[in-house]
Design a protein around this motif. Structure first.
Motif, PDB file in Angstrom:
ATOM      1  N   GLN A  99     -41.062 -23.920   5.214  1.00 33.41           N
ATOM      2  CA  GLN A  99     -42.421 -24.011   4.676  1.00 33.41           C
ATOM      3  C   GLN A  99     -43.351 -24.159   5.861  1.00 33.41           C
ATOM      4  OE1 GLN A  99     -42.592 -27.438   2.071  1.00 33.41           O
ATOM      5  NE2 GLN A  99     -43.287 -26.221   0.360  1.00 33.41           N
ATOM      6  N   LEU A 100     -44.465 -23.455   5.822  1.00 37.49           N
ATOM      7  CA  LEU A 100     -45.414 -23.542   6.921  1.00 37.49           C
ATOM      8  C   LEU A 100     -46.551 -24.518   6.619  1.00 37.49           C
ATOM      9  CD1 LEU A 100     -45.532 -19.776   7.935  1.00 37.49           C
ATOM     10  CD2 LEU A 100     -43.967 -21.583   8.686  1.00 37.49           C
ATOM     11  N   SER A 101     -46.652 -24.966   5.374  1.00 39.09           N
ATOM     12  CA  SER A 101     -47.627 -25.987   4.991  1.00 39.09           C
ATOM     13  C   SER A 101     -47.105 -26.643   3.720  1.00 39.09           C
ATOM     14  CB  SER A 101     -49.011 -25.367   4.765  1.00 39.09           C
ATOM     15  OG  SER A 101     -48.976 -24.472   3.682  1.00 39.09           O
ATOM     16  N   PRO A 102     -47.656 -27.804   3.336  1.00 40.67           N
ATOM     17  CA  PRO A 102     -47.094 -28.569   2.206  1.00 40.67           C
ATOM     18  C   PRO A 102     -47.045 -27.803   0.887  1.00 40.67           C
ATOM     19  CG  PRO A 102     -48.546 -29.942   3.502  1.00 40.67           C
ATOM     20  CD  PRO A 102     -48.705 -28.561   4.045  1.00 40.67           C
ATOM     21  N   ARG A 103     -47.936 -26.902   0.636  1.00 43.07           N
ATOM     22  CA  ARG A 103     -47.965 -26.217  -0.655  1.00 43.07           C
ATOM     23  C   ARG A 103     -47.579 -24.745  -0.569  1.00 43.07           C
ATOM     24  NH1 ARG A 103     -52.126 -29.833  -0.589  1.00 43.07           N
ATOM     25  NH2 ARG A 103     -52.216 -31.357  -2.282  1.00 43.07           N
ATOM     26  N   SER A 104     -47.097 -24.336   0.574  1.00 45.89           N
ATOM     27  CA  SER A 104     -46.756 -22.920   0.715  1.00 45.89           C
ATOM     28  C   SER A 104     -45.377 -22.632   0.161  1.00 45.89           C
ATOM     29  CB  SER A 104     -46.837 -22.511   2.187  1.00 45.89           C
ATOM     30  OG  SER A 104     -45.842 -23.187   2.946  1.00 45.89           O
ATOM     31  N   ASN A 105     -45.103 -21.363  -0.073  1.00 45.28           N
ATOM     32  CA  ASN A 105     -43.782 -20.957  -0.542  1.00 45.28           C
ATOM     33  C   ASN A 105     -42.769 -21.071   0.586  1.00 45.28           C
ATOM     34  OD1 ASN A 105     -44.763 -20.246  -3.109  1.00 45.28           O
ATOM     35  ND2 ASN A 105     -45.264 -18.178  -2.448  1.00 45.28           N
ATOM     36  N   TRP A 106     -41.524 -21.160   0.198  1.00 45.62           N
ATOM     37  CA  TRP A 106     -40.448 -21.108   1.179  1.00 45.62           C
ATOM     38  C   TRP A 106     -40.350 -19.680   1.698  1.00 45.62           C
ATOM     39  CZ3 TRP A 106     -38.700 -25.541   2.956  1.00 45.62           C
ATOM     40  CH2 TRP A 106     -38.812 -26.674   2.158  1.00 45.62           C
ATOM     41  N   THR A 107     -40.174 -19.535   2.990  1.00 45.63           N
ATOM     42  CA  THR A 107     -40.232 -18.217   3.597  1.00 45.63           C
ATOM     43  C   THR A 107     -39.256 -18.114   4.756  1.00 45.63           C
ATOM     44  OG1 THR A 107     -41.759 -16.558   4.501  1.00 45.63           O
ATOM     45  CG2 THR A 107     -42.076 -18.827   5.205  1.00 45.63           C
ATOM     46  N   SER A 108     -39.186 -16.942   5.355  1.00 49.47           N
ATOM     47  CA  SER A 108     -38.354 -16.671   6.528  1.00 49.47           C
ATOM     48  C   SER A 108     -36.879 -16.942   6.246  1.00 49.47           C
ATOM     49  CB  SER A 108     -38.814 -17.495   7.743  1.00 49.47           C
ATOM     50  OG  SER A 108     -40.154 -17.207   8.068  1.00 49.47           O
ATOM     51  N   TRP A 109     -36.416 -16.488   5.104  1.00 47.52           N
ATOM     52  CA  TRP A 109     -35.035 -16.753   4.701  1.00 47.52           C
ATOM     53  C   TRP A 109     -34.048 -16.158   5.690  1.00 47.52           C
ATOM     54  CZ3 TRP A 109     -33.998 -19.689   0.402  1.00 47.52           C
ATOM     55  CH2 TRP A 109     -35.078 -19.954  -0.440  1.00 47.52           C
ATOM     56  N   GLY A 110     -32.990 -16.935   5.994  1.00 47.82           N
ATOM     57  CA  GLY A 110     -31.928 -16.424   6.842  1.00 47.82           C
ATOM     58  C   GLY A 110     -31.013 -15.505   6.059  1.00 47.82           C
ATOM     59  N   GLN A 111     -29.972 -15.028   6.721  1.00 49.16           N
ATOM     60  CA  GLN A 111     -29.054 -14.077   6.081  1.00 49.16           C
ATOM     61  C   GLN A 111     -28.014 -14.778   5.224  1.00 49.16           C
ATOM     62  OE1 GLN A 111     -28.625 -15.209   9.100  1.00 49.16           O
ATOM     63  NE2 GLN A 111     -26.435 -15.710   9.189  1.00 49.16           N
ATOM     64  N   GLY A 112     -27.904 -16.077   5.387  1.00 50.02           N
ATOM     65  CA  GLY A 112     -26.966 -16.857   4.581  1.00 50.02           C
ATOM     66  C   GLY A 112     -25.606 -17.001   5.245  1.00 50.02           C
ATOM     67  N   THR A 113     -24.905 -18.039   4.837  1.00 48.09           N
ATOM     68  CA  THR A 113     -23.537 -18.271   5.312  1.00 48.09           C
ATOM     69  C   THR A 113     -22.686 -18.670   4.113  1.00 48.09           C
ATOM     70  OG1 THR A 113     -22.170 -19.430   6.955  1.00 48.09           O
ATOM     71  CG2 THR A 113     -23.959 -20.709   5.944  1.00 48.09           C
ATOM     72  N   GLN A 114     -21.518 -18.076   4.003  1.00 50.38           N
ATOM     73  CA  GLN A 114     -20.656 -18.281   2.831  1.00 50.38           C
ATOM     74  C   GLN A 114     -19.872 -19.581   2.967  1.00 50.38           C
ATOM     75  OE1 GLN A 114     -20.075 -16.225  -0.076  1.00 50.38           O
ATOM     76  NE2 GLN A 114     -18.969 -18.075  -0.710  1.00 50.38           N
ATOM     77  N   VAL A 115     -19.900 -20.369   1.927  1.00 48.68           N
ATOM     78  CA  VAL A 115     -19.070 -21.564   1.826  1.00 48.68           C
ATOM     79  C   VAL A 115     -18.152 -21.383   0.621  1.00 48.68           C
ATOM     80  CG1 VAL A 115     -19.050 -24.033   1.330  1.00 48.68           C
ATOM     81  CG2 VAL A 115     -20.744 -23.081   2.913  1.00 48.68           C
ATOM     82  N   THR A 116     -16.857 -21.491   0.861  1.00 49.67           N
ATOM     83  CA  THR A 116     -15.881 -21.365  -0.208  1.00 49.67           C
ATOM     84  C   THR A 116     -15.011 -22.608  -0.211  1.00 49.67           C
ATOM     85  OG1 THR A 116     -15.837 -18.955   0.050  1.00 49.67           O
ATOM     86  CG2 THR A 116     -14.030 -19.969  -1.179  1.00 49.67           C
ATOM     87  N   VAL A 117     -14.959 -23.269  -1.361  1.00 46.42           N
ATOM     88  CA  VAL A 117     -14.169 -24.483  -1.519  1.00 46.42           C
ATOM     89  C   VAL A 117     -13.036 -24.188  -2.493  1.00 46.42           C
ATOM     90  CG1 VAL A 117     -14.190 -26.933  -2.065  1.00 46.42           C
ATOM     91  CG2 VAL A 117     -16.252 -25.845  -1.136  1.00 46.42           C
ATOM     92  N   SER A 118     -11.823 -24.296  -2.015  1.00 42.27           N
ATOM     93  CA  SER A 118     -10.665 -24.015  -2.868  1.00 42.27           C
ATOM     94  C   SER A 118     -10.172 -25.289  -3.536  1.00 42.27           C
ATOM     95  CB  SER A 118      -9.544 -23.398  -2.028  1.00 42.27           C
ATOM     96  OG  SER A 118      -9.105 -24.315  -1.043  1.00 42.27           O
ATOM     97  N   SER A 119      -9.623 -25.115  -4.722  1.00 39.03           N
ATOM     98  CA  SER A 119      -9.144 -26.281  -5.486  1.00 39.03           C
ATOM     99  C   SER A 119      -7.697 -26.601  -5.165  1.00 39.03           C
ATOM    100  CB  SER A 119      -9.300 -26.010  -6.976  1.00 39.03           C
ATOM    101  OG  SER A 119      -8.600 -24.838  -7.324  1.00 39.03           O
TER     102      SER A 119
END
Length: 119
Positions: A99-119
């Protein structure tokens, strides 16, 4: 502009831990807050944790229930998410955004990282 790169995902057994990192570049001085979100297949994206660039305020999604902590290193422009007591339902792609200011939208999203939890 701000660019974000996530890292640290992987495969872990239930009850295990992972530490995710989000590294920012570009106009990092313009960041007001950074947050982690996640999205599992077939589900909507949900908020995980966030923190301000200045000060000590942090906040978490209700499902976290004390299992995760978020920390920042402004000198390295990095936000870390320490995830403990992982559950299979934590399996998702984890993204960070700013966020670039308190009321702004979330922006500049990264590409993501996968988390996998096995049972």
């Amino acid at each position: 502009q701000v660019q974000l790169v996530e890292s640290g995902g992987g495969l872990v057994q239930a009850g295990g831990s992972l530490r995710l990192s989000c590294t920012a570049s570009g106009r990092t001085s313009s960041i007001y807050a950074t947050a982690w979100f996640r999205q599992a297949p077939g589900k909507e994206r949900e908020f995980v944790a966030g923190c301000l660039r200045a000060g000590s305020s942090t906040w978490f999604g209700d499902f976290v229930k004390g299992r995760f902590t978020i920390s920042r290193d402004n000198a390295k422009n990095t936000i870390s998410l320490q995830m403990n007591s992982l559950k299979p339902e934590d399996t998702a792609v984890y993204y960070c955004a700013v966020q670039l200011s308190p009321r702004s939208n979330w922006t500049s999203w990264g590409q993501g990282t996968q988390v996998t939890v096995s049972s």
